[in-house]
Design an enzyme around this catalytic site. Structure first.
Site, PDB file in Angstrom:
ATOM      1  N   ASP A  56      18.338  56.826  54.033  1.00  0.00           N
ATOM      2  CA  ASP A  56      19.026  57.935  54.702  1.00  0.00           C
ATOM      3  C   ASP A  56      18.173  59.201  54.629  1.00  0.00           C
ATOM      4  OD1 ASP A  56      19.390  58.438  52.028  1.00  0.00           O
ATOM      5  OD2 ASP A  56      21.573  58.672  52.126  1.00  0.00           O
ATOM      6  N   SER A  57      16.976  59.092  54.022  1.00  0.00           N
ATOM      7  CA  SER A  57      15.986  60.169  54.128  1.00  0.00           C
ATOM      8  C   SER A  57      15.576  60.355  55.588  1.00  0.00           C
ATOM      9  CB  SER A  57      14.766  59.879  53.253  1.00  0.00           C
ATOM     10  OG  SER A  57      14.298  58.553  53.458  1.00  0.00           O
ATOM     11  N   ASP A  95      20.228  51.935  54.034  1.00  0.00           N
ATOM     12  CA  ASP A  95      21.087  52.830  53.253  1.00  0.00           C
ATOM     13  C   ASP A  95      22.448  52.999  53.905  1.00  0.00           C
ATOM     14  OD1 ASP A  95      20.198  53.862  50.826  1.00  0.00           O
ATOM     15  OD2 ASP A  95      18.895  55.356  51.780  1.00  0.00           O
ATOM     16  N   LYS A 125      22.018  49.510  50.712  1.00  0.00           N
ATOM     17  CA  LYS A 125      21.846  50.272  49.464  1.00  0.00           C
ATOM     18  C   LYS A 125      22.903  51.367  49.436  1.00  0.00           C
ATOM     19  CE  LYS A 125      18.241  53.261  48.599  1.00  0.00           C
ATOM     20  NZ  LYS A 125      18.950  54.544  48.403  1.00  0.00           N
ATOM     21  N   GLU A 127      24.613  54.661  46.664  1.00  0.00           N
ATOM     22  CA  GLU A 127      24.357  55.493  45.484  1.00  0.00           C
ATOM     23  C   GLU A 127      25.568  55.523  44.558  1.00  0.00           C
ATOM     24  OE1 GLU A 127      23.108  59.389  46.767  1.00  0.00           O
ATOM     25  OE2 GLU A 127      21.470  58.593  47.988  1.00  0.00           O
ATOM     26  N   GLU A 194      15.886  56.997  40.512  1.00  0.00           N
ATOM     27  CA  GLU A 194      15.144  58.138  41.079  1.00  0.00           C
ATOM     28  C   GLU A 194      15.066  59.290  40.103  1.00  0.00           C
ATOM     29  OE1 GLU A 194      16.254  59.195  45.079  1.00  0.00           O
ATOM     30  OE2 GLU A 194      15.033  61.019  45.062  1.00  0.00           O
TER      31      GLU A 194
HETATM   32  O1  KIV Z   1      16.631  57.492  51.440  1.00  0.00           O
HETATM   33  C1  KIV Z   1      15.607  57.231  50.793  1.00  0.00           C
HETATM   34  O2  KIV Z   1      14.472  57.356  51.270  1.00  0.00           O
HETATM   35  C2  KIV Z   1      15.774  56.753  49.421  1.00  0.00           C
HETATM   36  C3  KIV Z   1      14.541  56.624  48.587  1.00  0.00           C
HETATM   37  C4  KIV Z   1      14.123  57.960  48.111  1.00  0.00           C
HETATM   38  C5  KIV Z   1      14.724  55.677  47.471  1.00  0.00           C
HETATM   39  O3  KIV Z   1      16.853  56.507  48.999  1.00  0.00           O
END
Ligand code: KIV
Length: 276
Positions: A56-57, A95, A125, A127, A194
């Site tokens: 989600d980056s 994510d 994924k 959190e 992280e």
């Molecule tokens: O969204 C992302 O890029 C991440 C990484 C920093 C692990 O969760």
């Protein structure tokens, strides 16, 4: 199929969650990077990356937001399906965006099902630890593999108030260790840690059987992940200590664009051979 753990597509051995587990057993490090589009994902997969995270980056590096919170489920599905179309070998993890799994396990399951159905990804994924336990259990009960994410969890940035290193205090470190065990026992296949002290990350990797992938968590874990745009030097403004830049693509791209502008304006491009 060679056996029930590793699938063969042509002459390519697909990375599965079982392969990652075997890599941990063999002490073979796992290399993971983010990607958000077809062209980049194709390069990463051809280069031999083990895991591609459609992070989600994307909210930051693709859409220009200042946090990961605004990106939507539909946007993540768009990025995820673009990446999946490019990949033959790597395991693709997408994510779950903020607001699609916290506090409502039914919504969490529906969001995860949409990601799996509409992108063709291998896993999701999300959190958090004990706070999202119900959602984790419900998604796993549908047979959807989950990668956990503990330590600095960017979707909680407004709770933390800062992106500084996490779990330096004993109470937070203890909670992180408990959460890692909880995610393993629930059935997650891996966990991202992280920006936490390297010593703590090393001890978590030794205490659980599932692979631990670090970002700013030192070398004592089972693999590493970086955001592609940061490690290629496309983004310049983000420079944490843990980031190793493997290129300076922002300069190379701007150099090429400047040369193109010059060639167009001076009518050097197109030349006699570049026309019909
Ligand atoms: O969204 C992302 O890029 C991440 C990484 C920093 C692990 O969760």
């Amino acid at each position: 199929m060679t056996d029930n753990k590793i699938s063969n597509f042509g002459n390519v051995t697909k990375v599965t969650t079982h392969v990652l587990h075997e890599m941990k057993l063999k002490n073979e490090k796992i290399a993971m990077l983010t990607a958000y589009d077809y062209s980049m994902a194709r390069l990463l997969d051809t280069a031999g990356i083990d895991v591609i995270l459609v992070g989600d980056s994307a909210s930051n590096v693709m859409a220009g937001h200042t946090s990961t919170l605004p990106i939507t489920l539909n946007e993540m599905i768009y990025h995820g399906s673009s990446v999946v179309r490019a990949v033959n070998r790597a395991l693709v993890v997408v994510d779950m965006p903020f607001g699609t799994y916290q506090g409502n396990s039914k919504e969490a399951l529906n969001s995860a099902i949409r990601i799996m159905k509409e992108t063709g990804a291998d896993a999701v994924k999300l959190e958090g630890g004990s706070e999202v336990r119900e959602s984790v259990e419900r998604i796993l009960s549908a047979g959807i593999p989950i990668m956990g994410h503990l330590g600095l969890t960017p979707q909680s940035i407004h709770k933390f108030g800062t992106y500084v290193v996490r779990a330096t205090e004993e109470s937070e470190a203890n909670k992180l260790v408990e959460d890692a065990h909880l995610l393993e026992e629930a059935g997650c296949f891996a966990i991202v840690l992280e920006k936490i002290p390297a010593k703590l990350a090393t001890s978590v990797a030794a205490a659980v059987k599932i692979p631990i992938i670090g970002i700013g968590a030192g070398p004592g874990v089972d693999g590493q992940v970086l955001v592609l745009h940061d490690m290629l030097g496309i983004t310049q403004e983000f420079s944490p200590r843990f980031l190793r830049r493997y290129n300076n693509l922002s300069e190379e791209i701007m150099g090429s664009v400047s040369a193109y502008i010059h060639d167009v304006k001076s009518v050097d491009f197109p030349n006699n051979k570049e026309q019909y």
